[in-house]
Design a protein around this motif. Sequence first.
Motif, short mmCIF file in Angstrom:
data_model
loop_
_atom_site.label_atom_id
_atom_site.label_comp_id
_atom_site.label_asym_id
_atom_site.label_seq_id
_atom_site.Cartn_x
_atom_site.Cartn_y
_atom_site.Cartn_z
N TRP A 27 1.07 -1.30 -0.05
CA TRP A 27 -0.05 -0.09 0.24
C TRP A 27 0.92 1.19 0.01
O TRP A 27 0.41 2.10 -0.50
N SER A 28 2.00 1.36 0.60
CA SER A 28 3.02 2.19 0.62
C SER A 28 3.56 2.63 -0.62
O SER A 28 3.88 3.70 -1.28
N LEU A 29 3.98 1.41 -1.39
CA LEU A 29 4.56 1.61 -2.82
C LEU A 29 3.73 1.99 -3.90
O LEU A 29 4.03 2.54 -4.91
N THR A 30 2.15 1.74 -3.88
CA THR A 30 1.36 1.96 -4.74
C THR A 30 1.19 3.27 -5.33
O THR A 30 1.57 3.57 -6.78
N PRO A 31 0.99 4.43 -4.43
CA PRO A 31 1.31 5.75 -4.70
C PRO A 31 2.49 6.05 -5.48
O PRO A 31 2.59 7.05 -6.33
N THR A 46 0.20 -2.48 -10.83
CA THR A 46 -0.14 -4.13 -10.98
C THR A 46 1.08 -4.87 -10.59
O THR A 46 0.83 -5.86 -10.00
N LEU A 47 2.15 -4.50 -10.92
CA LEU A 47 3.40 -5.06 -10.61
C LEU A 47 3.51 -5.15 -8.94
O LEU A 47 3.65 -6.31 -8.41
N VAL A 48 3.26 -4.06 -8.38
CA VAL A 48 3.24 -3.97 -6.85
C VAL A 48 2.19 -5.04 -6.41
O VAL A 48 2.38 -5.97 -5.37
N ASP A 49 1.00 -5.19 -6.86
CA ASP A 49 -0.04 -6.07 -6.53
C ASP A 49 0.36 -7.59 -6.84
O ASP A 49 -0.05 -8.52 -6.05
#
Length: 130
Positions: A27-31, A46-49
């Motif tokens: 959640w921290s990397l997404t933004p 998408t890669l983070v998820d």
Amino acid sequence: MTALVIWALWRGGVAERLSALIIFVGWSLTPVVQSVGVIGLDPGTTLVDVIATICLIWLSERKRKLWLLLASACALLGTTGHFASEISPPTEFRAYFLNNGFWSGYMLLLALFLGMLNAERGRIPLNSQG
């Protein structure tokens, strides 16, 4: 979300702590990696998820806890939502947003919350009568 992660890191077992870290880092990397103005398949998000989903599935396979299976399934449903806009181009942004917010958001936190309730329940002595 922050309170649940702190609770898991403070009072959880290994599975709860690792899953809380996976969720928090994701959640921290997404933004940070999210592309501006992209509607549909965003490569960074998408890669983070995908990485978070793989980590949760691996952890679920190792720790064999039912709530981790639920967390993995929720993360997988949220991740597959990224590809829905490519498979079915007229997918509305609202449907895409609600799918990811519901499965990768609320339901993932619910799974961690259930894991923490189970961890706390394990601390209560079975025979509390003296």
